[in-house]
Each structure stands twice: as structure tokens, then as C-alpha cells.
Scaffold this motif. Structure first.
Motif, PDB file in Angstrom:
ATOM      1  N   SER A   1       0.817  -1.221   0.000  1.00  0.00           N
ATOM      2  CA  SER A   1       0.000   0.000   0.000  1.00  0.00           C
ATOM      3  C   SER A   1       0.852   1.273   0.000  1.00  0.00           C
ATOM      4  O   SER A   1       0.446   2.285  -0.570  1.00  0.00           O
ATOM      5  N   ASP A   2       2.021   1.224   0.645  1.00  0.00           N
ATOM      6  CA  ASP A   2       2.898   2.398   0.703  1.00  0.00           C
ATOM      7  C   ASP A   2       3.814   2.503  -0.518  1.00  0.00           C
ATOM      8  O   ASP A   2       4.610   3.437  -0.600  1.00  0.00           O
ATOM      9  N   GLU A   3       3.694   1.545  -1.412  1.00  0.00           N
ATOM     10  CA  GLU A   3       4.609   1.495  -2.563  1.00  0.00           C
ATOM     11  C   GLU A   3       3.922   1.853  -3.880  1.00  0.00           C
ATOM     12  O   GLU A   3       4.485   1.616  -4.943  1.00  0.00           O
ATOM     13  N   LYS A   4       2.696   2.411  -3.813  1.00  0.00           N
ATOM     14  CA  LYS A   4       1.933   2.659  -5.043  1.00  0.00           C
ATOM     15  C   LYS A   4       2.685   3.560  -6.014  1.00  0.00           C
ATOM     16  O   LYS A   4       2.740   3.288  -7.217  1.00  0.00           O
ATOM     17  N   ALA A   5       3.249   4.649  -5.492  1.00  0.00           N
ATOM     18  CA  ALA A   5       3.952   5.598  -6.372  1.00  0.00           C
ATOM     19  C   ALA A   5       5.136   4.924  -7.059  1.00  0.00           C
ATOM     20  O   ALA A   5       5.359   5.097  -8.271  1.00  0.00           O
ATOM     21  N   LYS A   6       5.886   4.133  -6.301  1.00  0.00           N
ATOM     22  CA  LYS A   6       7.054   3.455  -6.880  1.00  0.00           C
ATOM     23  C   LYS A   6       6.634   2.371  -7.869  1.00  0.00           C
ATOM     24  O   LYS A   6       7.313   2.144  -8.870  1.00  0.00           O
ATOM     25  N   LEU A   7       5.528   1.708  -7.597  1.00  0.00           N
ATOM     26  CA  LEU A   7       5.014   0.707  -8.545  1.00  0.00           C
ATOM     27  C   LEU A   7       4.582   1.366  -9.848  1.00  0.00           C
ATOM     28  O   LEU A   7       4.814   0.820 -10.935  1.00  0.00           O
ATOM     29  N   VAL A   8       3.960   2.545  -9.730  1.00  0.00           N
ATOM     30  CA  VAL A   8       3.538   3.284 -10.934  1.00  0.00           C
ATOM     31  C   VAL A   8       4.761   3.698 -11.747  1.00  0.00           C
ATOM     32  O   VAL A   8       4.790   3.551 -12.980  1.00  0.00           O
ATOM     33  N   VAL A   9       5.792   4.227 -11.059  1.00  0.00           N
ATOM     34  CA  VAL A   9       7.032   4.620 -11.749  1.00  0.00           C
ATOM     35  C   VAL A   9       7.647   3.422 -12.459  1.00  0.00           C
ATOM     36  O   VAL A   9       8.052   3.507 -13.621  1.00  0.00           O
ATOM     37  N   SER A  10       7.707   2.302 -11.739  1.00  0.00           N
ATOM     38  CA  SER A  10       8.298   1.097 -12.319  1.00  0.00           C
ATOM     39  C   SER A  10       7.497   0.628 -13.521  1.00  0.00           C
ATOM     40  O   SER A  10       8.065   0.226 -14.550  1.00  0.00           O
ATOM     41  N   PHE A  11       6.175   0.688 -13.422  1.00  0.00           N
ATOM     42  CA  PHE A  11       5.321   0.251 -14.531  1.00  0.00           C
ATOM     43  C   PHE A  11       5.504   1.158 -15.750  1.00  0.00           C
ATOM     44  O   PHE A  11       5.566   0.683 -16.895  1.00  0.00           O
ATOM     45  N   ILE A  12       5.601   2.475 -15.515  1.00  0.00           N
ATOM     46  CA  ILE A  12       5.823   3.418 -16.625  1.00  0.00           C
ATOM     47  C   ILE A  12       7.161   3.129 -17.299  1.00  0.00           C
ATOM     48  O   ILE A  12       7.274   3.156 -18.533  1.00  0.00           O
TER      49      ILE A  12
END
Length: 595
Positions: free
Chosen positions: A32-43
Motif C-alpha cells: 500500500s505504501d509502494e503505489k507511487a514506486k510501482l507506478v514509476v516502475s510500470f511506466i
């Protein structure tokens, strides 16, 4: 009241497997605290895949325009653009790997905390039914398998899917007939993967289970090495280890074969697809329906389609290992303790002796094998008295004491503490009111001070973690003089390199229990292996207990029960008052109730 006692991780393992959707839902809070980093990684994954798909088109265009027309200046310009594309792809790949590496490590940290926290919430029955080595393997090894997939496999898996789909779209756009011919081996790959995935996961599950059993065997051998030396039975444990190691070897071999199964099949299908494209494409060029540069681009896109599938074969194996590991972890995370705390208003039965410190009312108890150890027993313990539980080995004395301290709940009936259902007490309240001293006391690595504070969390602590009022409490109770037996008093180290005698360990355990001022103190053969001098010393510690503390003594030696106010004989599922000392001796000798 019925309670579930089956906590075995080895029984009905297939039924306990956690569905994939439930697994991701359980893991979601950890991310839950990693959403921003997951989005960056996905992009970054999308950009990397997009850049990789531009390359073949540039190569084909350069061949059919610049090279075909002899425009070498355009060749250099296009080459420079390609170099920029590849450098950008490298940068996006690096950012993605660094980002996901951090996400995976933090998830691993949270997951291990979650598993360990769950283990702490489970009852004693769980640990009685499972081996410590296997639990350690699940916390260390199995969580690491999940970490490897998240850090190395997840985004690569997503990126390869994007790359494969993108390459498929490009070849369909270039020439749909040639594309359909190239994709025929891909259908074979999908069918093969679907057919073999269950077997691959099963093989990895068996391998992880065998690793857990090997870890358990090693842990058991090391823990009991003194016994091994005493009986000179290294051969026995060597044979046991050899058997576990053989199972682990076979499991690892089977898992290795299963995990490597996909790669050669995927590679064969990819090579067949290339042969189909080259044969069909050259015939189209001969008919004037296709350009050479376009065929080169098409071949590169087909390679872009099947190469990711080859890598996904390895990643799919990693995924199957991760899911097999999750099954072993998820089983623990989805377990619930049967020792729940209930509201006082939810208690159906009322105590008939509300003034007693403890009452057993129609209590029965049996372990997972179904055999009853206690059958419909009724008795009370009065405040401030000393009670002795005697009886033959296996008669149910320790089981009775375990119910007193709520290490287990009765399978039927109710245990009352101070007139209230014992289940209505919170865990801290119940632990504060009931003390337990075992025959073999456990000491944590640290100091005498830390071991005393471990059993007494109510003492305030200073910045260094020391109990600021511990020494004052020891002086107040007159227990400080007993610390002279230890070389450095409260700061005497305890650990692998510092050997304490059983008497010294028991002394710490007794002081630790007395400082709690419990309402009930259970002594389970606590002085069985102690010399008479040390036993007298321990008795002086017990004399510091508040007068209202009720003592429950489990003993085989008759001298330890001479001063008991009442003696109970425990055997054959019954707990009956023995009356006099002579009566208790007779019952012990004959193993039955005196007529």
C-alpha cells in the motif's frame, strides 16, 4: 464449547492452499505504501518495451530507403537515433530494476514481520504439531522466493507481455497472413504452458516441503546434540539426516527438471516460427509482394515476439516457485487462534463459586487425536492456598495446569478465573494474573537484568532499556541478596559462551515469577532436578509471594507436596481430592482412587 485443535501444516496441505486471488489480496496491504514506486516502475516498463519495438521498424526503414538508395548519411543519422533509443531503453531498465528492488526488499521486511507476528498469535497447539525447523524455513527461505520474484521477475514478466503483444500487433499490421503463419507455434506454447503449469507448481511445492523437513532435521539434531553424544548415536542422526537430505535432493532435482521444461519448448517453437517466416517471406519477395527491409523488420519483430516468451518460460518457473512458497506462507497467515478473547456478556455459563480464585466446571479436554485426557472434571482453588497435583506420568497433571494458565481451552466446559470465564480476560491481564515456572526454564541471550525484565514488562525502562525501578523492587522484596550468586549481579551475561547451572536458571525464573505478584503461580516439576540446598533457596523466593497468591504444584516427589493445603490425584481423565498425605501415597502407588 468446542475448540479446533488441528494446526498441523503437513495435514490436508492441498485443502489449505490459498487461492491466487486471495494471495494477492493478502499481499496488497504490504504494498500500500509502494503505489507511487510501482507506478514509476510500470511506466519505465512500458517505455522500455515501446523503445524496444521502435528499433526493428527503424532497421527495416533504413534498409529500404537509405541503404537501397545509397544514402549513407541517412544511415548514420538513423544509426545515431537507434543508439539513442537503446541508451534510453537501458536507462528505463535501470530505473525500473532499482525501484522494484527497493519495493521487494521492503515487502520482504513486512512479510517476515507479518508471518512472525502471526506465529506469535497462534496457540501452543500449533507449535506442538509443527517442527521448528520447517517454520524457520517458511520464514527465511520461502519468503526469499517471493522476494526474488517481486524484485527480479514481476516487472520483467509485465514488460515481456507488453513486448510480446506489441510485436504481435506490429507483425499483424505489416502482413496479417504472414503474421498468422508466424503465430501458429505460439498457440502450441499456450496449450503446453497451460497443461504443465500445475505439475511444475506441484514439483516446486514438494521441493520446498523437503527443504523445510531438512531444516527441521538439522534444527532437531543440533538442539539435541548433548543427547547424541551421551548415547554415542551419531550414526542414528546421520542416517536421519541422510534420509531427509535424500528427499531434499530428489525434490530439488524434480523441481529443477520442471523449471527447465519450458525453455527448450519455447525455443523450439520460436525457431520454427522463424523458419516459417523466412520461407513464406522469401516467397512473397520473389512474387514482388514484399520488400527486403520489411522482411528484416518482420523477422526482428517475430524475434521480439518469441524471445520474451523464452524469458517468460524462466519467469513462469520463478512464478510457480513463488506461488508454491506463498502456499506454505499463506497457510500460516490464514490460520486463526482458537484462544479468542470473548466479551464477558458472551459467556453462557456462570460460576457457582465466584469467591474462588479458579473453578473448573464440567471441563473436558482432548488433543487432536480425539482421546480425552480430562473428562467432565469439577473443582475449585481458593485464594492463598497451596494445591498439589499428583498422579502417574501421562495422567493429565500438566494438561490441567495448561488449562489453568489458558495455554489451551477446554473442548467442553468452562474455566473461571475470579468468577469470570477465563476467555473474557485479555491476554496481558491473564498473563499478569497467572504465573508459570517450568522444569526446564528458558533464558534469553542477554543479562540477568534483561531476563527479569522480560517477565515483568510493567517495570519502567530508562533510555538504555534498563528497568529503572527493578533494583528498588528487588530490595523491597528482599530478593536482591540472592543476586550475589551471579558474578556480576544483574549485569551477569547469559548466552552461548556463559554457562549457568540449572539451579541458577531456576533461581532467575523464580525471581521473575515472584516479581509479577501473580494471583496464581503454577510450578510444573520446578524443583524436580534441583539439589536440596538450591530447593531451600528457591523456597525462600516463594516465601516472598503475596499471601493471597494461590500455588499449584505439580510434583512426583512426595516431599514437595508435604506442605500442600490440598492434594488432587489426576489420572484416567479424573481429578479427585486425595485428602490426607497417606491417601495420596496410596493412590500414587496403586494408580487409582482409594475405595
Amino acid at each position: 464449547m468446542k475448540t479446533n485443535m488441528n494446526y498441523s501444516l503437513s495435514k490436508d496441505q492441498e485443502d489449505k492452499k490459498v487461492p491466487l486471488k486471495a494471495a494477492f489480496l493478502k499481499m496488497a496491504p504490504m504494498l500500500s505504501d509502494e503505489k507511487a514506486k510501482l507506478v514509476v516502475s510500470f511506466i519505465m516498463v512500458l517505455l522500455n518495451s515501446g523503445l524496444a519495438l521502435v528499433g526493428p521498424l527503424m532497421v527495416g526503414y533504413t534498409i529500404d530507403t537509405a541503404i537501397a538508395n545509397g544514402d549513407y548519411g541517412a544511415v548514420l543519422v538513423n544509426s545515431a537515433i537507434l543508439l539513442g533509443i537503446y541508451l534510453a531503453a537501458y536507462a528505463t531498465s535501470y530505473i525500473q530494476m532499482k525501484t522494484m528492488g527497493g519495493v521487494a526488499q521492503r515487502m520482504l521486511f513486512k512479510l517476515r514481520n507479518e508471518v512472525f507476528g502471526k506465529l506469535q498469535s497462534l496457540p501452543l497447539a500449533f507449535f506442538n504439531q509443527n517442527k521448528a525447523g520447517d517454520l524457520i524455513s517458511r520464514i527465511n527461505s520461502d519468503t526469499e522466493k517471493l522476494n526474488m520474484f517481486f524484485s527480479q521477475g514481476l516487472m520483467r514478466f509485465v514488460g515481456n507481455i507488453v513486448l510480446t503483444v506489441g510485436a504481435g500487433v506490429f507483425i499483424l499490421f505489416i502482413n496479417w497472413k504472414l503474421a498468422l503463419a508466424a503465430l501458429i507455434p505460439g498457440v502450441v506454447i499456450i496449450i503446453f504452458t497451460q497443461a504443465m503449469s500445475r505439475w511444475v507448481k506441484s514439483a516446486n511445492a514438494k521441493s520446498l516441503s523437503a527443504t523445510g523437513l531438512l531444516s527441521a532435521e538439522i534444527q532437531e539434531s543440533i538442539a539435541n546434540f548433548k543427547v547424541i553424544l551421551a548415547f554415542n548415536r551419531r550414526d542414528y542422526f546421520k542416517a536421519r539426516f541422510g534420509e531427509a537430505n535424500q528427499k531434499n535432493y530428489k525434490g530439488a532435482l524434480g523441481a529443477g527438471m520442471a523449471n527447465e521444461l519450458f525453455s527448450p519448448v519455447y525455443e523450439l517453437c520460436g525457431n520454427i516460427a522463424l523458419l516459417i517466416v523466412l520461407g513464406y517471406g522469401i516467397s512473397l519477395i520473389a512474387q514482388g509482394q514484399f520488400a527486403v527491409g520489411l522482411l528484416v523488420s518482420f523477422v526482428l519483430y517475430v524475434t521480439r515476439f518469441y524471445d520474451p516468451l523464452r524469458e517468460m518460460a524462466r519467469l513462469w518457473s520463478m512464478f510457480q516457485v513463488a506461488m508454491a512458497a506463498w502456499d506454505r506462507i499463506g497457510v500460516i497467515l490464514h490460520m486463526e487462534s482458537n484462544l479468542i478473547v470473548i466479551e464477558e456478556s458472551a459467556a453462557h455459563k456462570k460460576s457457582t463459586h465466584p469467591d474462588a480464585v479458579m473453578e473448573f466446571k464440567n471441563v473436558s479436554f482432548g488433543y487432536d487425536n480425539g482421546k480425552k485426557v480430562l473428562n467432565d472434571i469439577n473443582f475449585t482453588f481458593e485464594k492463598g492456598k497451596t494445591y498439589a497435583l499428583v498422579g502417574p506420568t501421562g495422567g493429565g497433571k500438566t494438561t490441567t495446569a495448561s488449562l489453568v494458565s489458558r495455554l489451551f481451552d477446554p473442548t467442553e466446559g468452562t474455566v473461571f478465573l475470579h468468577g469470570k470465564d477465563i476467555r473474557s480476560y485479555s491476554l496481558p491481564d491473564r498473563a499478569q494474573k497467572i504465573g508459570f515456572i517450568l522444569q526446564e526454564p528458558f533464558m534469553f541471550t542477554g543479562t540477568v537484568r534483561e531476563n527479569l525484565l522480560y517477565g515483568n514488562p510493567h517495570f519502567t525502562k530508562d533510555a538504555a532499556g534498563n528497568g529503572a525501578d527493578l533494583e528498588a523492587r528487588l530490595k523491597e522484596t528482599g530478593l536482591d541478596s540472592l543476586l550475589s550468586r551471579f558474578s556480576k549481579g544483574l549485569d551477569t551475561p547469559i548466552g552461548a559462551t556463559t554457562s549457568l547451572s540449572l539451579g541458577e536458571k531456576q533461581l532467575i525464573a523464580f525471581i521473575r515469577a515472584v516479581l509479577r505478584k501473580p494471583d496464581i503461580l503454577i510450578l510444573d516439576e520446578a524443583t524436580a532436578n534441583i539439589d536440596t540446598v538450591t530447593e531451600e533457596l528457591l523456597q525462600t523466593v516463594l516465601d516472598k509471594l503475596p499471601k493471597e497468591t494461590t500455588r499449584i504444584v505439580i510434583a512426583h516427589r512426595l516431599n514437595t507436596i508435604e506442605n500442600a493445603d490440598d492434594i488432587f490425584f489426576v489420572n484416567g481423565g479424573e481429578v479427585v481430592e486425595a485428602g490426607s498425605m497417606e491417601h495420596a501415597v496410596d493412590m500414587l502407588l496403586h494408580g487409582k482412587r482409594k475405595s
